[in-house]
Design a protein around this motif. Structure first.
Motif, short mmCIF file in Angstrom:
data_model
loop_
_atom_site.label_atom_id
_atom_site.label_comp_id
_atom_site.label_asym_id
_atom_site.label_seq_id
_atom_site.Cartn_x
_atom_site.Cartn_y
_atom_site.Cartn_z
N VAL A 16 0.82 -1.21 0.00
CA VAL A 16 0.00 0.00 0.00
C VAL A 16 0.86 1.27 0.00
N PHE A 17 1.91 1.31 0.82
CA PHE A 17 2.62 2.57 1.06
C PHE A 17 3.88 2.78 0.21
N GLN A 18 4.56 1.71 -0.20
CA GLN A 18 5.83 1.89 -0.92
C GLN A 18 5.71 2.70 -2.22
N PRO A 19 4.62 2.55 -3.00
CA PRO A 19 4.53 3.33 -4.25
C PRO A 19 4.48 4.84 -4.03
N TYR A 20 4.15 5.27 -2.80
CA TYR A 20 3.96 6.70 -2.56
C TYR A 20 5.19 7.39 -1.95
N LEU A 21 6.22 6.61 -1.65
CA LEU A 21 7.40 7.20 -1.03
C LEU A 21 8.66 6.88 -1.85
N PRO A 22 9.62 7.81 -1.88
CA PRO A 22 10.89 7.55 -2.58
C PRO A 22 11.61 6.35 -1.97
N HIS A 23 12.45 5.72 -2.75
CA HIS A 23 13.12 4.48 -2.35
C HIS A 23 13.92 4.63 -1.07
N GLN A 24 14.51 5.82 -0.86
CA GLN A 24 15.37 6.00 0.32
C GLN A 24 14.59 5.98 1.64
N TYR A 25 13.27 6.10 1.56
CA TYR A 25 12.45 6.07 2.77
C TYR A 25 11.76 4.73 3.00
N HIS A 26 12.07 3.75 2.16
CA HIS A 26 11.40 2.46 2.27
C HIS A 26 11.74 1.73 3.57
N SER A 27 12.92 2.01 4.13
CA SER A 27 13.30 1.37 5.41
C SER A 27 12.31 1.72 6.51
N PHE A 28 11.80 2.96 6.48
CA PHE A 28 10.83 3.38 7.49
C PHE A 28 9.52 2.62 7.32
N ILE A 29 9.15 2.35 6.06
CA ILE A 29 7.95 1.55 5.80
C ILE A 29 8.16 0.13 6.32
N HIS A 30 9.36 -0.42 6.09
CA HIS A 30 9.66 -1.78 6.56
C HIS A 30 9.58 -1.84 8.08
N MET A 31 10.05 -0.80 8.76
CA MET A 31 10.02 -0.77 10.22
C MET A 31 8.58 -0.66 10.73
N GLY A 32 7.80 0.22 10.11
CA GLY A 32 6.40 0.37 10.50
C GLY A 32 5.59 -0.88 10.21
N ALA A 33 5.86 -1.49 9.04
CA ALA A 33 5.15 -2.71 8.66
C ALA A 33 5.50 -3.85 9.61
N ALA A 34 6.78 -3.96 9.97
CA ALA A 34 7.22 -5.02 10.89
C ALA A 34 6.59 -4.85 12.26
N SER A 35 6.53 -3.60 12.76
CA SER A 35 5.94 -3.33 14.06
C SER A 35 4.46 -3.70 14.07
N SER A 36 3.73 -3.27 13.05
CA SER A 36 2.30 -3.58 12.97
C SER A 36 2.08 -5.09 12.86
N ALA A 37 2.91 -5.74 12.05
CA ALA A 37 2.78 -7.19 11.84
C ALA A 37 3.04 -7.96 13.13
N GLU A 38 4.03 -7.52 13.92
CA GLU A 38 4.33 -8.19 15.18
C GLU A 38 3.15 -8.08 16.15
N MET A 39 2.54 -6.89 16.25
CA MET A 39 1.43 -6.71 17.18
C MET A 39 0.23 -7.56 16.80
N VAL A 40 -0.03 -7.66 15.49
CA VAL A 40 -1.15 -8.48 15.02
C VAL A 40 -0.87 -9.96 15.26
N ALA A 41 0.33 -10.41 14.89
CA ALA A 41 0.69 -11.83 15.03
C ALA A 41 0.69 -12.27 16.49
N CYS A 42 1.02 -11.34 17.41
CA CYS A 42 1.08 -11.68 18.83
C CYS A 42 -0.28 -12.02 19.42
N LEU A 43 -1.36 -11.63 18.76
CA LEU A 43 -2.69 -11.98 19.22
C LEU A 43 -2.89 -13.49 19.22
N ILE A 44 -2.19 -14.16 18.31
CA ILE A 44 -2.21 -15.63 18.27
C ILE A 44 -0.97 -16.21 18.95
N ARG A 45 0.16 -15.56 18.71
CA ARG A 45 1.44 -16.09 19.18
C ARG A 45 1.52 -16.18 20.71
#
Length: 274
Positions: free
Chosen positions: A86-115
């Motif tokens: 959803v978000f990578q197409p809207y940001l320059p490549h040099q900012y993709h690491s921030f998307i990866h960090m945000g995506a990882a954080s959100s993914a961990e919180m969601v997965a922990c509901l089962i984990r």
């Protein structure tokens, strides 16, 4: 209209691919490396390694893991890849690491509901704790906060590093990474993440293994870290370091290898149907 339909199909394929690949990686990795995880849990237990089972019954607690690993890993990658899509197409490549960090954080919180409930049941069985009564919902989610606090920094380091290592490899080889190369990058990122977050993992393990009647103040992550440091110093904070880092490194290689291989197969299949 055609463009919108194509976008919807692409999004659906990403979610399906992430769900299938994540499930396969989670199940294979958790089953293969379960004995190492058991040893790590027992080394970190406040009840002591021998009393918690020592080297006996290393597959004790495998049933809840087999039930929960697939949906937890699926949820993680569906959330992670979905946010990237959803978000990578809207940001320059040099900012993709921030998307990866945000995506990882959100993914961990969601997965922990089962984990987290799965980990509570698993670790109590690994440490040979005999719970005569059925665990309450509150007990099953005990350690959610400490698990998120452990897994957030883990994901914040692991996923951006994995993406960065793959990018460096791609640029050097002038082609996309193979599943084996992606697995190697994953193993390297996991090694760093596992080493850094070991004290948080020790605290999380002790919280999950504490008495079901323990007061809320007694199972705070800060209380556990202070207690471990008071009892065993810095060495105690890194209890289980070797099996954790070695197990996570090997597990990371298998996990990301299976994920990349299954994802490649899914993408070729879905692209062939378009």
């Amino acid at each position: 209209m055609l463009y919108s339909e194509g976008e919807n199909i692409a999004t659906k394929n990403i979610f399906l691919t992430s769900m299938i690949s994540g499930a396969a990686a989670g199940v294979v990795c958790d089953i293969v490396f379960f004995p190492l995880d058991t040893l790590k849990t027992r080394l970190q237990s406040q009840h002591g390694f021998i009393k918690s089972g020592g080297f006996r019954h290393l597959y004790q607690g495998i049933v809840p893991v087999m039930i929960g690993s697939a949906p937890a890993a699926s949820l993680f990658f569906m959330t992670y890849e979905g946010i990237k899509h959803v978000f990578q197409p809207y940001l320059p490549h040099q900012y993709h690491s921030f998307i990866h960090m945000g995506a990882a954080s959100s993914a961990e919180m969601v997965a922990c509901l089962i984990r987290v409930p799965v980990e509570v049941v698993k670790q109590r069985k690994q440490a040979l704790l005999n719970d005569t009564n059925r665990l309450r919902l509150r007990t099953l989610f005990r350690g959610y906060g400490s698990t998120v606090l452990r897994d957030l920094p883990f994901g914040l380091v692991q996923m951006p590093l994995w993406e960065y290592f793959k990018l460096c490899w791609t640029r050097k080889a002038c082609r996309e990474c193979t599943p084996f190369e992606g697995a190697t990058c994953g193993a390297a990122s996991v090694t760093v993440s596992a080493a850094i977050t070991t004290p948080l993992d020790v605290a999380k393990t002790r919280i999950m293994l504490s008495s079901t009647s323990a007061d809320k103040k007694e199972v705070r992550i800060s209380t556990m870290l202070k207690e471990v440091y008071r009892e065993n110093g810095a060495r105690g904070l890194f209890a289980g370091f070797t099996p954790r880092v070695c197990g996570f490194t090997m597990g990371g290689f298998v996990f990301f290898g299976v994920y990349e291989q299954v994802r490649e197969l899914c993408e070729s299949r879905f692209n062939g149907q378009m």
